[in-house]
Design a protein around this motif. Sequence first.
Motif, PDB file in Angstrom:
ATOM      1  N   HIS A 179     -13.037   0.374  -3.294  1.00 48.55           N
ATOM      2  CA  HIS A 179     -14.121   0.896  -4.117  1.00 48.55           C
ATOM      3  C   HIS A 179     -13.718   2.156  -4.875  1.00 48.55           C
ATOM      4  O   HIS A 179     -14.207   2.422  -5.970  1.00 48.55           O
ATOM      5  N   ALA A 180     -12.836   2.927  -4.254  1.00 48.63           N
ATOM      6  CA  ALA A 180     -12.433   4.190  -4.887  1.00 48.63           C
ATOM      7  C   ALA A 180     -11.201   4.019  -5.765  1.00 48.63           C
ATOM      8  O   ALA A 180     -10.687   5.003  -6.299  1.00 48.63           O
ATOM      9  N   ASP A 181     -10.738   2.766  -5.891  1.00 49.97           N
ATOM     10  CA  ASP A 181      -9.564   2.493  -6.712  1.00 49.97           C
ATOM     11  C   ASP A 181      -8.329   3.236  -6.202  1.00 49.97           C
ATOM     12  O   ASP A 181      -7.604   3.876  -6.956  1.00 49.97           O
ATOM     13  N   LEU A 182      -8.135   3.145  -4.903  1.00 47.21           N
ATOM     14  CA  LEU A 182      -6.981   3.797  -4.296  1.00 47.21           C
ATOM     15  C   LEU A 182      -6.094   2.752  -3.637  1.00 47.21           C
ATOM     16  O   LEU A 182      -6.591   1.875  -2.929  1.00 47.21           O
ATOM     17  N   ASN A 183      -4.809   2.848  -3.862  1.00 47.85           N
ATOM     18  CA  ASN A 183      -3.875   1.910  -3.247  1.00 47.85           C
ATOM     19  C   ASN A 183      -3.399   2.476  -1.900  1.00 47.85           C
ATOM     20  O   ASN A 183      -2.207   2.684  -1.663  1.00 47.85           O
ATOM     21  N   THR A 186      -1.091  12.430  -3.972  1.00 47.81           N
ATOM     22  CA  THR A 186      -1.012  13.130  -5.258  1.00 47.81           C
ATOM     23  C   THR A 186      -2.365  13.753  -5.559  1.00 47.81           C
ATOM     24  O   THR A 186      -3.400  13.324  -5.014  1.00 47.81           O
ATOM     25  N   PRO A 187      -2.390  14.749  -6.435  1.00 44.35           N
ATOM     26  CA  PRO A 187      -3.671  15.346  -6.826  1.00 44.35           C
ATOM     27  C   PRO A 187      -4.639  14.316  -7.407  1.00 44.35           C
ATOM     28  O   PRO A 187      -5.857  14.422  -7.199  1.00 44.35           O
ATOM     29  N   GLU A 188      -4.101  13.320  -8.105  1.00 42.40           N
ATOM     30  CA  GLU A 188      -4.961  12.286  -8.695  1.00 42.40           C
ATOM     31  C   GLU A 188      -5.648  11.472  -7.599  1.00 42.40           C
ATOM     32  O   GLU A 188      -6.837  11.163  -7.685  1.00 42.40           O
ATOM     33  N   GLU A 189      -4.885  11.145  -6.577  1.00 42.67           N
ATOM     34  CA  GLU A 189      -5.462  10.382  -5.463  1.00 42.67           C
ATOM     35  C   GLU A 189      -6.522  11.214  -4.751  1.00 42.67           C
ATOM     36  O   GLU A 189      -7.587  10.708  -4.395  1.00 42.67           O
ATOM     37  N   ASP A 190      -6.196  12.480  -4.544  1.00 44.12           N
ATOM     38  CA  ASP A 190      -7.171  13.366  -3.904  1.00 44.12           C
ATOM     39  C   ASP A 190      -8.475  13.386  -4.696  1.00 44.12           C
ATOM     40  O   ASP A 190      -9.568  13.333  -4.126  1.00 44.12           O
ATOM     41  N   LEU A 196       0.834  -1.192   0.000  1.00 46.34           N
ATOM     42  CA  LEU A 196       0.000   0.000   0.000  1.00 46.34           C
ATOM     43  C   LEU A 196       0.869   1.242   0.000  1.00 46.34           C
ATOM     44  O   LEU A 196       1.903   1.296   0.661  1.00 46.34           O
ATOM     45  N   LYS A 197       0.398   2.241  -0.701  1.00 45.10           N
ATOM     46  CA  LYS A 197       1.179   3.469  -0.806  1.00 45.10           C
ATOM     47  C   LYS A 197       1.096   4.273   0.483  1.00 45.10           C
ATOM     48  O   LYS A 197       0.051   4.334   1.123  1.00 45.10           O
ATOM     49  N   LYS A 198       2.206   4.891   0.836  1.00 43.34           N
ATOM     50  CA  LYS A 198       2.254   5.802   1.972  1.00 43.34           C
ATOM     51  C   LYS A 198       2.829   7.131   1.503  1.00 43.34           C
ATOM     52  O   LYS A 198       3.260   7.272   0.369  1.00 43.34           O
ATOM     53  N   CYS A 221      -6.942   7.193   4.065  1.00 43.06           N
ATOM     54  CA  CYS A 221      -8.000   7.910   3.340  1.00 43.06           C
ATOM     55  C   CYS A 221      -8.804   8.784   4.299  1.00 43.06           C
ATOM     56  O   CYS A 221      -9.112   9.939   4.001  1.00 43.06           O
ATOM     57  N   ARG A 222      -9.146   8.219   5.438  1.00 39.05           N
ATOM     58  CA  ARG A 222      -9.935   8.981   6.411  1.00 39.05           C
ATOM     59  C   ARG A 222      -9.184  10.224   6.868  1.00 39.05           C
ATOM     60  O   ARG A 222      -9.730  11.324   6.947  1.00 39.05           O
ATOM     61  N   LEU A 223      -7.905  10.028   7.131  1.00 37.26           N
ATOM     62  CA  LEU A 223      -7.086  11.147   7.597  1.00 37.26           C
ATOM     63  C   LEU A 223      -6.965  12.229   6.525  1.00 37.26           C
ATOM     64  O   LEU A 223      -7.062  13.428   6.809  1.00 37.26           O
ATOM     65  N   ARG A 224      -6.742  11.775   5.309  1.00 41.52           N
ATOM     66  CA  ARG A 224      -6.599  12.737   4.218  1.00 41.52           C
ATOM     67  C   ARG A 224      -7.884  13.550   4.047  1.00 41.52           C
ATOM     68  O   ARG A 224      -7.845  14.768   3.852  1.00 41.52           O
ATOM     69  N   TRP A 225      -8.985  12.857   4.143  1.00 34.44           N
ATOM     70  CA  TRP A 225     -10.264  13.559   3.975  1.00 34.44           C
ATOM     71  C   TRP A 225     -10.538  14.478   5.162  1.00 34.44           C
ATOM     72  O   TRP A 225     -10.915  15.642   4.988  1.00 34.44           O
ATOM     73  N   ALA A 226     -10.315  13.960   6.350  1.00 36.00           N
ATOM     74  CA  ALA A 226     -10.642  14.731   7.551  1.00 36.00           C
ATOM     75  C   ALA A 226      -9.763  15.966   7.710  1.00 36.00           C
ATOM     76  O   ALA A 226     -10.223  17.014   8.158  1.00 36.00           O
TER      77      ALA A 226
END
Length: 327
Positions: free
Chosen positions: A45-49, A20-24, A14-16, A55-60
């Motif tokens: 489901h979101a096609d994210l590695n 990237t803007p694409e992931e965002d 898994l990526k750490k 993901c939660r942290l990035r969003w929050a």
Amino acid sequence: MGRSPCCSSDDANLKKGPWTPEEDEKLLDYINTHGHGNWKTLPKHADLNRCGKSCRLRWANYLRTDIKRGRFSEEEERLIINLHSTLGNKWSRIATYLPGRTDNEIKNFWNTHIRKKLLNMGLDPNTHKPRTDLNHLLNLTQLICAAQLGSLVNPWESSALKVQADAAQLLQNLIQTLNTNQLSTITAGLMGSQKSYPYEGLINGTSSLYADEPAPVPKKFHLMSQTSSDQHQGQGVIENSWASFEGYESSDISDFLISELVPESPETATTSMNQMGDDKTNTNHGSTVSPDSSIFQAWEKLMDDETDNSFWKDILDLASSPSSPIL
DNA sequence: AACTATTGCAACCGCGCTCAG
DNA sequence: TCTGAGCGCGGTTGCAATAGT
């Protein structure tokens, strides 16, 4: 009770690291369409590695649309300081009182700005009380020496005056710690005809933590409720959300927000919040001062009463010498 | 201009809590 | 009641940006 393995060990592929803007975009698109739902399954489901936690942290902390960016206002800063004095390192709880700010942002701001500021003011950032450790006392002697030197070179030079004020503040903190009624007035004279208490301006909302900044101008500070279930006016911040302050003017809030910055005793610290609803005008911080107090006489009395501790006498002698710039 | 130190912030890690089964 | 999955929190780390030498 077991701890979730989450994604830390077994998902080595898994990526750490930075997003990237694409992931965002992928994450944002998915959440906007489906909501975040189950964080653990979201990445698939979101096609994210990425792991769900990431993901939660990035969003929050970054992608949420209601996040406020930019510098913390002075109002926010004072609110954080006061909430921290009550709640401690409960960043998520503190964040509930600052709409648009994340717990992580507040935590970082505390560690990088406020913490240092309190330390420089001679306050323990954990207890919000004056520090008493020896390193701090060394700062005092250094400040006094610096004040003397600066005064000799140019008695009216602004940095020399600031050093004097810092030394006076450190003395005040020290004396507060010793905490006798007699001593609480000692350093008032250090400030001359200026403020009788270093934090007075903060407490009554007329000045800043920063000596070189203008006093904050009170402005409307109507805090609106986030939810309809917790609208109670005039109750303590511990029990209620930030919506509790609706209806209070900025000056009201500043009064009680800062009133605990330097609690004079544990008793007052624990009761002042509760009093807020009943006594919004109470800004007493236990600093009844007499401008005529002879500060060094009181110090000398302290020395006589206490011990023959030479360290203290050295400080006193230095500060009270005829050439002392803080006299 | 190059190097080093410091600062600020995003992200990670690991623990503990909650809750469903 | 017990167990484990999921989540949230607080502490810590890593690194880019900036300041200082």
